[in-house]
Design a protein around this motif. Structure first.
Motif, PDB file in Angstrom:
ATOM      1  N   ARG A   1       0.670  -1.106  -0.127  1.00  0.00           N
ATOM      2  CA  ARG A   1       0.106  -0.014  -0.154  1.00  0.00           C
ATOM      3  C   ARG A   1       1.035   1.173  -0.036  1.00  0.00           C
ATOM      4  O   ARG A   1       2.071   1.331   0.436  1.00  0.00           O
ATOM      5  N   ARG A   2       0.382   2.238  -0.531  1.00  0.00           N
ATOM      6  CA  ARG A   2       1.152   3.477  -0.649  1.00  0.00           C
ATOM      7  C   ARG A   2       0.170   4.625  -0.050  1.00  0.00           C
ATOM      8  O   ARG A   2      -0.848   4.904  -0.504  1.00  0.00           O
TER       9      ARG A   2
ATOM     10  N   ARG B   1      -5.582   0.664  -2.597  1.00  0.00           N
ATOM     11  CA  ARG B   1      -4.135   0.481  -2.384  1.00  0.00           C
ATOM     12  C   ARG B   1      -3.097   1.598  -2.275  1.00  0.00           C
ATOM     13  O   ARG B   1      -2.211   1.710  -1.519  1.00  0.00           O
ATOM     14  N   THR B   2      -3.366   2.874  -3.114  1.00  0.00           N
ATOM     15  CA  THR B   2      -2.792   4.096  -2.959  1.00  0.00           C
ATOM     16  C   THR B   2      -3.890   5.224  -2.677  1.00  0.00           C
ATOM     17  O   THR B   2      -4.727   5.493  -3.096  1.00  0.00           O
TER      18      THR B   2
ATOM     19  N   HIS C   1       3.024  -2.821   3.925  1.00  0.00           N
ATOM     20  CA  HIS C   1       2.283  -3.782   3.790  1.00  0.00           C
ATOM     21  C   HIS C   1       1.372  -3.832   4.968  1.00  0.00           C
ATOM     22  O   HIS C   1       1.487  -3.931   6.156  1.00  0.00           O
TER      23      HIS C   1
ATOM     24  N   TRP D   1      -6.194  -0.670   6.095  1.00  0.00           N
ATOM     25  CA  TRP D   1      -5.496   0.683   6.553  1.00  0.00           C
ATOM     26  C   TRP D   1      -5.526   0.790   8.012  1.00  0.00           C
ATOM     27  O   TRP D   1      -4.800   1.511   8.471  1.00  0.00           O
TER      28      TRP D   1
END
Length: 181
Positions: free
Chosen positions: A11-12, A110-111, A155, A159
């Motif tokens: 994840r970013r 993911r981002t 990772h 969240w």
């Protein structure tokens, strides 16, 4: 030192401080718009995110005028901008408040792009980054100016797992737009 990374997908978290704001007489802080430099720098931030292949699946943006204008000008640089959620909690938020907002992000994202304010964003980056590539951490510690972009990778299956020291600061840049003569 970096805390043990979690399991799960990469994840970013992309942290963008709003672009340079103006200080019009009589305007409440929340209503301050971007200054001319900010109107140049915000699109440069959008282009920098595209060039770094760091376009978000979702954006969370402070409700302050300068943050919303930063979002609009940055997102205009992308073919199809992601959904944006305006969140009043991001205005003036400290690290615990920011983490509370981040922990609510759906797992399929993911981002994530967060557009907000200092000192909270700078402190968030420093709190989450257990380590950094090159001199990224030193740059953030020195200054996280307007239009600064920090990219944190980690990772986790959700969240909610994002915690202090669990991310790697992969990039820190300060995109600037060009003045037109």
């Amino acid at each position: 030192m970096m805390a043990r990374a979690g399991a799960g997908p990469l994840r970013r978290l992309v942290v963008l401080r709003h672009a340079k704001s103006a200080w019009p007489a009589g305007a409440a802080d929340h209503e301050r718009p971007l200054a001319p430099r900010g109107r140049r720098d915000a699109p440069a931030a959008g282009r920098a995110l595209a060039d770094a292949d760091c376009l978000p699946d979702l954006a969370l943006c402070s409700t302050a005028v300068r943050a919303r204008q930063t979002w609009e000008l940055a997102a205009e640089q992308w073919g199809t901008p992601p959904p944006v959620q305006l969140d009043a909690r991001l205005y003036g938020a400290d690290v615990p408040e920011l983490l509370e907002v981040l922990h609510e992000v759906p797992a399929q994202v993911r981002t994530l792009l967060v557009i907000g304010h200092n000192p909270g964003l700078e402190e968030l980056v420093l709190e989450l980054a257990g380590d950094g590539l090159d001199d990224a951490l030193a740059q953030v510690r020195l200054k996280f100016p307007t239009s600064a972009v920090a990219v944190l990778a980690w990772h986790g299956s959700s969240w909610r797992e994002l915690a202090p020291g669990t991310a790697l600061l992969t990039e820190m840049l300060v995109p600037r737009g060009k003045k037109h003569p």
